[in-house]
Design a protein around this motif. Structure first.
Motif, PDB file in Angstrom:
ATOM      1  N   PRO A  13     -50.140  35.625 -80.877  1.00 12.25           N
ATOM      2  CA  PRO A  13     -50.351  34.181 -80.880  1.00 12.25           C
ATOM      3  C   PRO A  13     -50.468  33.573 -82.277  1.00 12.25           C
ATOM      4  N   ILE A  14     -50.140  34.331 -83.326  1.00 14.89           N
ATOM      5  CA  ILE A  14     -50.300  33.815 -84.687  1.00 14.89           C
ATOM      6  C   ILE A  14     -49.472  32.552 -84.919  1.00 14.89           C
ATOM      7  N   ASP A  15     -48.259  32.513 -84.378  1.00 16.24           N
ATOM      8  CA  ASP A  15     -47.427  31.324 -84.551  1.00 16.24           C
ATOM      9  C   ASP A  15     -48.044  30.110 -83.877  1.00 16.24           C
ATOM     10  N   ARG A  16     -48.612  30.295 -82.695  1.00 16.14           N
ATOM     11  CA  ARG A  16     -49.280  29.177 -82.006  1.00 16.14           C
ATOM     12  C   ARG A  16     -50.457  28.662 -82.827  1.00 16.14           C
ATOM     13  N   LEU A  21     -52.644  24.447 -86.370  1.00 14.05           N
ATOM     14  CA  LEU A  21     -53.344  24.055 -87.584  1.00 14.05           C
ATOM     15  C   LEU A  21     -52.467  23.240 -88.539  1.00 14.05           C
ATOM     16  N   SER A  22     -51.156  23.347 -88.390  1.00 11.77           N
ATOM     17  CA  SER A  22     -50.251  22.604 -89.279  1.00 11.77           C
ATOM     18  C   SER A  22     -50.121  21.134 -88.877  1.00 11.77           C
ATOM     19  N   ASP A  23     -50.593  20.783 -87.688  1.00 12.55           N
ATOM     20  CA  ASP A  23     -50.458  19.423 -87.178  1.00 12.55           C
ATOM     21  C   ASP A  23     -51.681  18.581 -87.556  1.00 12.55           C
ATOM     22  N   GLU A  24     -51.449  17.450 -88.229  1.00  9.75           N
ATOM     23  CA  GLU A  24     -52.546  16.590 -88.691  1.00  9.75           C
ATOM     24  C   GLU A  24     -53.412  16.076 -87.548  1.00  9.75           C
ATOM     25  N   SER A  61     -55.704  24.677 -77.065  1.00  4.58           N
ATOM     26  CA  SER A  61     -56.188  25.639 -76.083  1.00  4.58           C
ATOM     27  C   SER A  61     -55.318  26.899 -76.086  1.00  4.58           C
ATOM     28  N   ARG A  62     -53.995  26.722 -76.117  1.00  2.00           N
ATOM     29  CA  ARG A  62     -53.093  27.886 -76.150  1.00  2.00           C
ATOM     30  C   ARG A  62     -53.259  28.683 -77.437  1.00  2.00           C
ATOM     31  N   ALA A  63     -53.675  28.015 -78.516  1.00  2.00           N
ATOM     32  CA  ALA A  63     -53.930  28.703 -79.782  1.00  2.00           C
ATOM     33  C   ALA A  63     -55.337  29.300 -79.826  1.00  2.00           C
ATOM     34  N   GLU A  64     -56.094  29.136 -78.739  1.00  2.00           N
ATOM     35  CA  GLU A  64     -57.452  29.659 -78.595  1.00  2.00           C
ATOM     36  C   GLU A  64     -58.413  29.096 -79.646  1.00  2.00           C
ATOM     37  N   LEU A  65     -58.204  27.818 -80.003  1.00  2.00           N
ATOM     38  CA  LEU A  65     -59.076  27.157 -80.968  1.00  2.00           C
ATOM     39  C   LEU A  65     -60.122  26.269 -80.297  1.00  2.00           C
TER      40      LEU A  65
END
Length: 118
Positions: A13-16, A21-24, A61-65
């Motif tokens: 899931p590193i890309d997710r 995180l790259s999105d403002e 959520s999909r990025a588990e943040l």
């Protein structure tokens, strides 16, 4: 505090996580989530449309943040609230591979319904 290390490859899931995180707007939502918050409150606090908030919450959520919990609000019934589920994210490159370490709170609440007077 627990720590999780994610090595870079196509099945991870590193890309997710990096995309989220790259999105403002996603970062603004994460900064706003200092306590459990509804999507409607996030839309108001961040001054963004509800539809955008829900899309970003899905990405986070999909990025588990973030995590979603259902609460019972007197007079309203069930309501979803969202909260950050990390304390620190570290990104590093070692031997040509990206790795991400996500520190999570050790005292995460139990899943399920939570009653609130708010």
């Amino acid at each position: 505090m627990s720590s999780r290390n994610v090595e870079s490859d196509e099945t991870n899931p590193i890309d997710r996580l990096l995309d989220a995180l790259s999105d403002e707007t996603s970062r603004r939502i994460l900064c706003t989530l200092t306590e459990p918050t509804t999507a409607a409150d996030l839309a108001e606090d961040c001054d963004i449309p509800s539809s955008t908030v829900y899309r970003k919450l899905d990405v986070l959520s999909r990025a588990e943040l973030i995590t979603e919990r259902i609460i019972l609000k007197p007079g309203y019934g069930r309501c979803s609230v969202y909260e950050r589920n990390f304390e620190h994210v570290a990104i590093s490159v070692d031997d040509g591979n990206f790795s991400v370490t996500v520190d999570r709170p050790s005292d995460e609440p139990d899943e399920g319904l939570i009653a609130t007077d708010d």
